[in-house]
Design an enzyme around this catalytic site. Structure first.
Site, PDB file in Angstrom:
ATOM      1  N   LYS A  93       0.898  -1.105   0.066  1.00 55.04           N
ATOM      2  CA  LYS A  93       0.082   0.084  -0.066  1.00 55.04           C
ATOM      3  C   LYS A  93       0.812   1.271   0.090  1.00 55.04           C
ATOM      4  CE  LYS A  93      -4.116  -1.941   0.309  1.00 55.04           C
ATOM      5  NZ  LYS A  93      -5.274  -2.429   1.233  1.00 55.04           N
TER       6      LYS A  93
ATOM      7  N   ARG B 128      -3.504 -10.267   3.793  1.00 54.56           N
ATOM      8  CA  ARG B 128      -3.725 -10.134   2.337  1.00 54.56           C
ATOM      9  C   ARG B 128      -2.299  -9.881   2.009  1.00 54.56           C
ATOM     10  NH1 ARG B 128      -5.580  -6.944  -1.529  1.00 54.56           N
ATOM     11  NH2 ARG B 128      -6.958  -8.046  -3.197  1.00 54.56           N
TER      12      ARG B 128
HETATM   13  N1  HH2 Z   1      -7.102  -3.923  -0.320  1.00 52.25           N
HETATM   14  C1  HH2 Z   1      -7.336  -4.068  -1.827  1.00 52.25           C
HETATM   15  C2  HH2 Z   1      -8.315  -4.925  -2.270  1.00 52.25           C
HETATM   16  N2  HH2 Z   1      -9.194  -5.862  -1.439  1.00 52.25           N
HETATM   17  N3  HH2 Z   1      -9.604  -6.454   0.676  1.00 52.25           N
HETATM   18  C3  HH2 Z   1      -9.429  -6.502   1.883  1.00 52.25           C
HETATM   19  N4  HH2 Z   1     -10.220  -7.346   2.471  1.00 52.25           N
HETATM   20  N5  HH2 Z   1      -8.571  -5.520   2.475  1.00 52.25           N
HETATM   21  C4  HH2 Z   1      -7.827  -4.691   1.791  1.00 52.25           C
HETATM   22  O1  HH2 Z   1      -7.040  -4.234   2.296  1.00 52.25           O
HETATM   23  C5  HH2 Z   1      -7.943  -4.657   0.309  1.00 52.25           C
HETATM   24  C6  HH2 Z   1      -8.888  -5.802  -0.166  1.00 52.25           C
HETATM   25  C7  HH2 Z   1      -6.563  -3.196  -2.693  1.00 52.25           C
HETATM   26  O2  HH2 Z   1      -7.002  -2.984  -3.801  1.00 52.25           O
HETATM   27  P1  HH2 Z   1      -6.637  -3.679  -5.284  1.00 52.25           P
HETATM   28  O3  HH2 Z   1      -6.565  -2.361  -6.282  1.00 52.25           O
HETATM   29  O4  HH2 Z   1      -7.275  -4.581  -5.703  1.00 52.25           O
HETATM   30  O5  HH2 Z   1      -5.069  -3.920  -5.212  1.00 52.25           O
HETATM   31  P2  HH2 Z   1      -4.400  -5.280  -4.682  1.00 52.25           P
HETATM   32  O6  HH2 Z   1      -5.296  -6.211  -4.828  1.00 52.25           O
HETATM   33  O7  HH2 Z   1      -3.218  -5.412  -5.640  1.00 52.25           O
HETATM   34  O8  HH2 Z   1      -3.871  -5.131  -3.206  1.00 52.25           O
END
Ligand code: HH2
Length: 262
Positions: free
Chosen positions: A202, A238
């Site tokens: 992040k 995650r």
């Molecule tokens: N962060 C992302 C997506 N889904 N789900 C949960 N439970 N917690 C999180 O912090 C979270 C999430 C981030 O978004 P995205 O753009 O999909 O990037 P990436 O999947 O590469 O982290």
């Protein structure tokens, strides 16, 4: 939880796979590295991301899910139709960044399937959430939101032991608010459900390592933040680089136990 984004625009690895075979192979690799679950998502939730149609989301994830039948999969979606299809293909968990607020039918889909669900905090919507996030007290507000959503999920028929909670790092929070929330994570853990954290890569982690403009934090910084979350009681992580986190968290857990064997 290893991340498998089937999106052209996720913040750190969007567009990483050209085919469903490649995405499924990456998921298997993450499981081989020690992930307990792979989180498959077809709609990016990065700051500024535009929503995709339900058909497009299904078109992205369905062939990957078909290739992962029988393996531990979580579906990163806030739509009942996508969740239903994923659960029918063997997914065991729904990871909903809207905590069951976007689609009124999603709670029922989870309840009927007896699936696990992760409820995440977000202030605003992905398109605008980073414009001017505001809190009087970020830790209290996120804790009380998650407590409310936990109650709503149970009232909708989802068994409490199926539910995990996520403070939603980066979802309508400044870097300082993310850090304050992580420092106060014990207040979220005190709600009594397993806490999942998504800190991996992040942009707050880019800030703390001196990168003023970058959108992607390093894996080393991700591991540091994950261990800090572990120390405060988080039990689900995650992450993008599973192997690194498995080793780092194995070390942190061994220190916690005070012995090698669990
Ligand atoms: N962060 C992302 C997506 N889904 N789900 C949960 N439970 N917690 C999180 O912090 C979270 C999430 C981030 O978004 P995205 O753009 O999909 O990037 P990436 O999947 O590469 O982290």
């Amino acid at each position: 939880m290893g991340i498998v984004n089937v999106t052209p625009d996720s913040f750190s690895d969007g567009g990483a796979f050209r085919t469903s075979d490649e995405a499924a192979a990456a998921a298997r690799r993450l499981l081989g590295e020690g992930a307990g679950l792979v989180d498959v998502g077809g709609e990016s939730t990065r700051p500024g991301a535009a929503p995709v149609s339900e058909d497009e989301e299904l078109r992205r994830v369905e062939p990957v899910l078909e290739r992962l039948e029988g393996l531990p999969v979580s579906i990163d979606t806030s739509r009942a139709a996508v969740a239903r299809r994923a659960l029918a293909l063997g997914a065991t968990m729904v990871n909903d960044v809207t905590a069951l607020r976007r689609d009124p039918e999603l709670a029922q889909a989870v309840a009927e399937a007896g699936a696990d669900v992760c409820l995440m905090h977000m202030q605003g919507e992905p398109a605008t959430m980073q414009d001017a996030p505001r809190y009087a007290d970020v830790v209290s507000e996120v804790a009380s939101f998650l407590e409310d959503r936990l109650g709503a999920a149970v009232a909708a028929g989802i068994r409490e032991e199926r539910i995990s909670l996520d403070p939603g790092f980066g979802f309508g929070k400044t870097p300082d608010q993310n850090l304050e929330l992580l420092r106060g994570l014990e207040r979220i853990v005190a709600l009594g459900r397993p806490v999942l954290v998504g800190l991996s890569r992040k942009s707050t982690l880019a800030r703390v390592t001196g990168d003023e403009r970058g959108h992607v934090g390093s894996d080393a910084a991700s591991v540091g933040a994950a261990v800090a979350a572990f120390d405060r009681g988080a039990t689900l992580f995650r992450v993008h680089d599973v192997a690194l986190h498995v080793e780092a968290l194995a070390a942190a857990a061994a220190v916690e136990r005070g012995r090698v064997d669990s």
